[in-house]
Design an enzyme around this catalytic site. Sequence first.
Site, PDB file in Angstrom:
ATOM      1  N   ARG A   1       7.364 -60.104  31.448  1.00 26.41           N
ATOM      2  CA  ARG A   1       6.438 -61.079  32.043  1.00 26.41           C
ATOM      3  C   ARG A   1       7.180 -62.213  32.749  1.00 26.41           C
ATOM      4  NH1 ARG A   1       2.843 -62.760  27.524  1.00 26.41           N
ATOM      5  NH2 ARG A   1       1.653 -63.869  29.093  1.00 26.41           N
TER       6      ARG A   1
ATOM      7  N   GLN B   1      -4.785 -72.837  30.057  1.00 28.20           N
ATOM      8  CA  GLN B   1      -4.292 -71.977  28.977  1.00 28.20           C
ATOM      9  C   GLN B   1      -3.114 -71.146  29.474  1.00 28.20           C
ATOM     10  OE1 GLN B   1      -7.962 -70.074  26.878  1.00 28.20           O
ATOM     11  NE2 GLN B   1      -8.673 -70.780  28.856  1.00 28.20           N
TER      12      GLN B   1
ATOM     13  N   SER C   1     -12.047 -66.063  29.740  1.00 32.62           N
ATOM     14  CA  SER C   1     -13.074 -65.323  29.011  1.00 32.62           C
ATOM     15  C   SER C   1     -13.704 -66.185  27.917  1.00 32.62           C
ATOM     16  CB  SER C   1     -12.473 -64.059  28.394  1.00 32.62           C
ATOM     17  OG  SER C   1     -11.379 -64.409  27.568  1.00 32.62           O
TER      18      SER C   1
ATOM     19  N   CYS D   1      15.249 -72.092  19.767  1.00 28.59           N
ATOM     20  CA  CYS D   1      15.717 -71.444  18.543  1.00 28.59           C
ATOM     21  C   CYS D   1      14.783 -71.795  17.393  1.00 28.59           C
ATOM     22  CB  CYS D   1      17.134 -71.926  18.243  1.00 28.59           C
ATOM     23  SG  CYS D   1      17.702 -71.443  16.599  1.00 28.59           S
TER      24      CYS D   1
ATOM     25  N   HIS E   1      -1.136 -73.679  25.915  1.00 24.34           N
ATOM     26  CA  HIS E   1      -0.480 -72.549  25.236  1.00 24.34           C
ATOM     27  C   HIS E   1       1.000 -72.430  25.577  1.00 24.34           C
ATOM     28  CE1 HIS E   1      -4.706 -70.508  24.695  1.00 24.34           C
ATOM     29  NE2 HIS E   1      -4.490 -71.487  23.831  1.00 24.34           N
TER      30      HIS E   1
ATOM     31  N   CYS F   1      23.531 -71.810  16.855  1.00 24.00           N
ATOM     32  CA  CYS F   1      23.567 -71.497  15.418  1.00 24.00           C
ATOM     33  C   CYS F   1      23.352 -70.005  15.120  1.00 24.00           C
ATOM     34  CB  CYS F   1      22.502 -72.322  14.678  1.00 24.00           C
ATOM     35  SG  CYS F   1      20.834 -71.688  14.868  1.00 24.00           S
TER      36      CYS F   1
ATOM     37  N   GLU G   1     -17.174 -62.448  36.275  1.00 26.88           N
ATOM     38  CA  GLU G   1     -18.228 -61.837  35.453  1.00 26.88           C
ATOM     39  C   GLU G   1     -18.701 -62.834  34.386  1.00 26.88           C
ATOM     40  OE1 GLU G   1     -16.051 -58.419  34.099  1.00 26.88           O
ATOM     41  OE2 GLU G   1     -15.362 -59.465  32.294  1.00 26.88           O
TER      42      GLU G   1
HETATM   43  C1  BJW Z   1     -11.434 -64.086  37.212  1.00 24.60           C
HETATM   44  C2  BJW Z   1     -10.681 -63.511  38.204  1.00 24.60           C
HETATM   45  C3  BJW Z   1     -10.695 -64.161  39.418  1.00 24.60           C
HETATM   46  C4  BJW Z   1     -10.390 -62.299  36.512  1.00 24.60           C
HETATM   47  N1  BJW Z   1     -11.411 -65.281  39.561  1.00 24.60           N
HETATM   48  N2  BJW Z   1     -12.144 -65.182  37.363  1.00 24.60           N
HETATM   49  C5  BJW Z   1     -11.777 -66.004  14.031  1.00 24.60           C
HETATM   50  C6  BJW Z   1     -12.773 -66.727  14.664  1.00 24.60           C
HETATM   51  C7  BJW Z   1     -12.474 -67.801  15.516  1.00 24.60           C
HETATM   52  C8  BJW Z   1     -11.161 -68.169  15.746  1.00 24.60           C
HETATM   53  C9  BJW Z   1     -10.190 -67.451  15.120  1.00 24.60           C
HETATM   54  C10 BJW Z   1     -10.485 -66.400  14.277  1.00 24.60           C
HETATM   55  N3  BJW Z   1      -9.316 -65.874  13.829  1.00 24.60           N
HETATM   56  C11 BJW Z   1      -8.297 -66.577  14.375  1.00 24.60           C
HETATM   57  C12 BJW Z   1      -8.828 -67.545  15.147  1.00 24.60           C
HETATM   58  C13 BJW Z   1      -8.075 -68.554  15.944  1.00 24.60           C
HETATM   59  C14 BJW Z   1      -7.453 -67.910  17.144  1.00 24.60           C
HETATM   60  C15 BJW Z   1      -8.541 -67.313  18.026  1.00 24.60           C
HETATM   61  O1  BJW Z   1      -9.183 -67.980  18.810  1.00 24.60           O
HETATM   62  N4  BJW Z   1      -8.773 -66.014  17.925  1.00 24.60           N
HETATM   63  C16 BJW Z   1      -9.866 -65.363  18.649  1.00 24.60           C
HETATM   64  C17 BJW Z   1      -9.293 -64.299  19.598  1.00 24.60           C
HETATM   65  C18 BJW Z   1     -10.812 -64.794  17.649  1.00 24.60           C
HETATM   66  N5  BJW Z   1      -6.772 -68.991  17.829  1.00 24.60           N
HETATM   67  C19 BJW Z   1      -5.545 -69.349  17.490  1.00 24.60           C
HETATM   68  O2  BJW Z   1      -4.898 -68.766  16.641  1.00 24.60           O
HETATM   69  C20 BJW Z   1      -4.989 -70.569  18.181  1.00 24.60           C
HETATM   70  N6  BJW Z   1      -4.493 -71.498  17.250  1.00 24.60           N
HETATM   71  C21 BJW Z   1      -5.268 -72.060  16.324  1.00 24.60           C
HETATM   72  O3  BJW Z   1      -6.442 -71.796  16.188  1.00 24.60           O
HETATM   73  O4  BJW Z   1      -4.599 -72.962  15.535  1.00 24.60           O
HETATM   74  C22 BJW Z   1      -5.239 -73.414  14.340  1.00 24.60           C
HETATM   75  C23 BJW Z   1      -4.799 -72.490  13.244  1.00 24.60           C
HETATM   76  C24 BJW Z   1      -3.562 -72.686  12.707  1.00 24.60           C
HETATM   77  C25 BJW Z   1      -3.158 -71.884  11.665  1.00 24.60           C
HETATM   78  C26 BJW Z   1      -3.993 -70.850  11.220  1.00 24.60           C
HETATM   79  C27 BJW Z   1      -5.203 -70.630  11.833  1.00 24.60           C
HETATM   80  C28 BJW Z   1      -5.622 -71.469  12.855  1.00 24.60           C
HETATM   81  C29 BJW Z   1      -3.841 -70.194  19.087  1.00 24.60           C
HETATM   82  C30 BJW Z   1      -4.272 -69.341  20.227  1.00 24.60           C
HETATM   83  C31 BJW Z   1      -3.076 -68.933  21.050  1.00 24.60           C
HETATM   84  C32 BJW Z   1      -3.445 -68.013  22.200  1.00 24.60           C
HETATM   85  N7  BJW Z   1      -2.270 -67.500  22.777  1.00 24.60           N
HETATM   86  C33 BJW Z   1      -2.360 -66.613  23.932  1.00 24.60           C
HETATM   87  C34 BJW Z   1      -0.957 -66.070  24.237  1.00 24.60           C
HETATM   88  C35 BJW Z   1      -0.104 -67.171  24.892  1.00 24.60           C
HETATM   89  C36 BJW Z   1       1.277 -66.720  25.134  1.00 24.60           C
HETATM   90  C37 BJW Z   1       1.379 -65.613  26.121  1.00 24.60           C
HETATM   91  O5  BJW Z   1       0.796 -65.655  27.228  1.00 24.60           O
HETATM   92  O6  BJW Z   1       2.073 -64.665  25.812  1.00 24.60           O
HETATM   93  O7  BJW Z   1      -2.902 -67.319  25.057  1.00 24.60           O
HETATM   94  S1  BJW Z   1      -3.543 -65.307  23.676  1.00 24.60           S
HETATM   95  C38 BJW Z   1      -4.102 -65.256  25.342  1.00 24.60           C
HETATM   96  O8  BJW Z   1      -5.513 -65.582  25.400  1.00 24.60           O
HETATM   97  C39 BJW Z   1      -3.363 -66.401  26.059  1.00 24.60           C
HETATM   98  C40 BJW Z   1      -4.465 -66.996  26.891  1.00 24.60           C
HETATM   99  O9  BJW Z   1      -4.145 -68.322  27.251  1.00 24.60           O
HETATM  100  C41 BJW Z   1      -5.672 -66.877  25.998  1.00 24.60           C
HETATM  101  C42 BJW Z   1      -6.984 -66.967  26.714  1.00 24.60           C
HETATM  102  O10 BJW Z   1      -7.157 -65.918  27.597  1.00 24.60           O
HETATM  103  P1  BJW Z   1      -7.837 -66.189  29.009  1.00 24.60           P
HETATM  104  O11 BJW Z   1      -7.016 -67.105  29.803  1.00 24.60           O
HETATM  105  O12 BJW Z   1      -9.245 -66.551  28.843  1.00 24.60           O
HETATM  106  O13 BJW Z   1      -7.676 -64.736  29.708  1.00 24.60           O
HETATM  107  P2  BJW Z   1      -8.610 -63.435  29.580  1.00 24.60           P
HETATM  108  O14 BJW Z   1      -7.814 -62.295  30.061  1.00 24.60           O
HETATM  109  O15 BJW Z   1      -9.215 -63.321  28.246  1.00 24.60           O
HETATM  110  O16 BJW Z   1      -9.811 -63.712  30.593  1.00 24.60           O
HETATM  111  C43 BJW Z   1      -9.625 -63.732  32.004  1.00 24.60           C
HETATM  112  C44 BJW Z   1     -10.951 -64.085  32.638  1.00 24.60           C
HETATM  113  O17 BJW Z   1     -10.747 -64.252  34.022  1.00 24.60           O
HETATM  114  C45 BJW Z   1     -12.031 -63.008  32.462  1.00 24.60           C
HETATM  115  O18 BJW Z   1     -13.233 -63.649  32.044  1.00 24.60           O
HETATM  116  C46 BJW Z   1     -12.195 -62.434  33.868  1.00 24.60           C
HETATM  117  O19 BJW Z   1     -13.530 -62.042  34.150  1.00 24.60           O
HETATM  118  C47 BJW Z   1     -11.798 -63.605  34.715  1.00 24.60           C
HETATM  119  N8  BJW Z   1     -11.234 -63.268  36.020  1.00 24.60           N
HETATM  120  N9  BJW Z   1     -10.053 -62.368  37.653  1.00 24.60           N
HETATM  121  C48 BJW Z   1     -12.140 -65.738  38.465  1.00 24.60           C
HETATM  122  N10 BJW Z   1     -10.008 -63.660  40.459  1.00 24.60           N
HETATM  123 ZN    ZN Z   2      19.796 -72.473  16.727  1.00 20.69          ZN
END
Ligand code: BJW
Ligand code: ZN
Length: 249
Positions: free
Chosen positions: A71, A102, A191, A128, A120, A152, A217
Site C-alpha cells: 500500500r 479517516q 461507509s 518501533c 487513523h 533497539c 451509494e
Molecule cells: C465513494 C466513491 C467515490 C467509493 N465518491 N464515495 C462492535 C460494535 C461497534 C464498534 C466496535 C465493535 N467491535 C469493535 C468495535 C470498535 C471498532 C469498530 O468500529 N468496529 C466496527 C467495524 C464494528 N473500532 C475500533 O476498534 C477503533 N478504535 C476504538 O474503538 O478504540 C476504542 C477501543 C479501544 C480498545 C478496545 C476497544 C475499543 C479503531 C478503528 C481503526 C480503523 N482502522 C482502519 C485501518 C487503518 C489503517 C489502514 O488503512 O491500514 O481504518 S479500518 C478501515 O476502515 C480504515 C478506514 O479509515 C476505516 C473506515 O473505512 P471507510 O473510509 O469508511 O472506507 P470504506 O471502504 O468502508 O467505505 C468507502 C465508501 O466510499 C463506501 O461507502 C463507498 O460507497 C464510497 N465510495 N467510491 C464517493 N468516488
Molecule cells: Zn526500538
Amino acid sequence: MLAIFSKRLLEKLESTERIVVFTGAGISAESGVPTFRGAEGLWNKFKPEELANFDAFLQNPELVWEWYKYRKTVMKTVEPNPGHRAIAEMERIFPSAIVVTQNIDNLHRRAGSSHVFELHGNIDRNYCIDCGQPHSNDEIFAQERAPRCLKCGGMVRPDVVWFGEMLPVDVWEESVKAVESAEIFLSVGTSGVVYPAASLPSMARRAGAFTVEINIEPTDLSGSFSECIPGKAGDILPQLLPLCPQRSQ
Ligand code: BJW
Ligand code: ZN
C-alpha cells in the site's frame, strides 16, 4: 453528471463560516487508492482481522508488512483528484474549513488543505513498538523482511490505528471540538461503519450543523443526514465549489 443541489444547502452555504469535511476511503478511490469495503474493496482480498489489528501483527508481521509495503508503494504513485482539490479550495472561501479524515494517504495535504485531522494515522510514518523510535519509509524498504528498529532491534509498525486501538487522543478531541461547532458538515466517501469516527455525523447534527452525505451509494448512516447527494466525490465537489458565496460574487 450534472449534480442538483437543494435550495436549503445553497442558503446554508451563503450564511456559513464554519465547515467541516469528514472523509473516508471513497474520496481517494478516484485517485486509484482502493477502498476497504464494497465490490472493489481491499477486504475482498484480505481479511481485516488478519491484517489490521495488533495481535495479527505480532503473530504474522511478515504478512502485515507485505500488505503495508504494497500500500505504501501504491500511495507513492497516486495523486490528489478533483474531489481533494475542491476541498482544499474551500479554504479560500471558508478560511477555517477543517478536514477530518479517516484516510492515511496524505492526499488532502498534498491537494493543499492545511487544517487536516488524521483520525487513523498516516501511512508515511512508522515507529518501533519497544522504544518508539520513528523510522522513515526508506529505512523500512531497505529491510527485506518485516522491519526491525535500527536503535533497539524491536519490531517496527506503521503509525496507523488498528482495530481495538485508541484513536490519537489530541486529534480526536480537536476533531470533536470542530465538529461540535460546525455549521455545515460534509461527509464524503465513507461507509460509516467504523467507530468512533462514524459517530461524528450524528454528533454534528445534534450540535445543530446542516449535515450532508456525498457517496456513490447509500450507507448505514444515510438516514441520519440532513440530506444525501448521490454521486462521485470528484464529480459533486467541484460542482458545489462555484456555488459557494465568494466565488459567485
Ligand atoms: C465513494 C466513491 C467515490 C467509493 N465518491 N464515495 C462492535 C460494535 C461497534 C464498534 C466496535 C465493535 N467491535 C469493535 C468495535 C470498535 C471498532 C469498530 O468500529 N468496529 C466496527 C467495524 C464494528 N473500532 C475500533 O476498534 C477503533 N478504535 C476504538 O474503538 O478504540 C476504542 C477501543 C479501544 C480498545 C478496545 C476497544 C475499543 C479503531 C478503528 C481503526 C480503523 N482502522 C482502519 C485501518 C487503518 C489503517 C489502514 O488503512 O491500514 O481504518 S479500518 C478501515 O476502515 C480504515 C478506514 O479509515 C476505516 C473506515 O473505512 P471507510 O473510509 O469508511 O472506507 P470504506 O471502504 O468502508 O467505505 C468507502 C465508501 O466510499 C463506501 O461507502 C463507498 O460507497 C464510497 N465510495 N467510491 C464517493 N468516488
Ligand atoms: Zn526500538
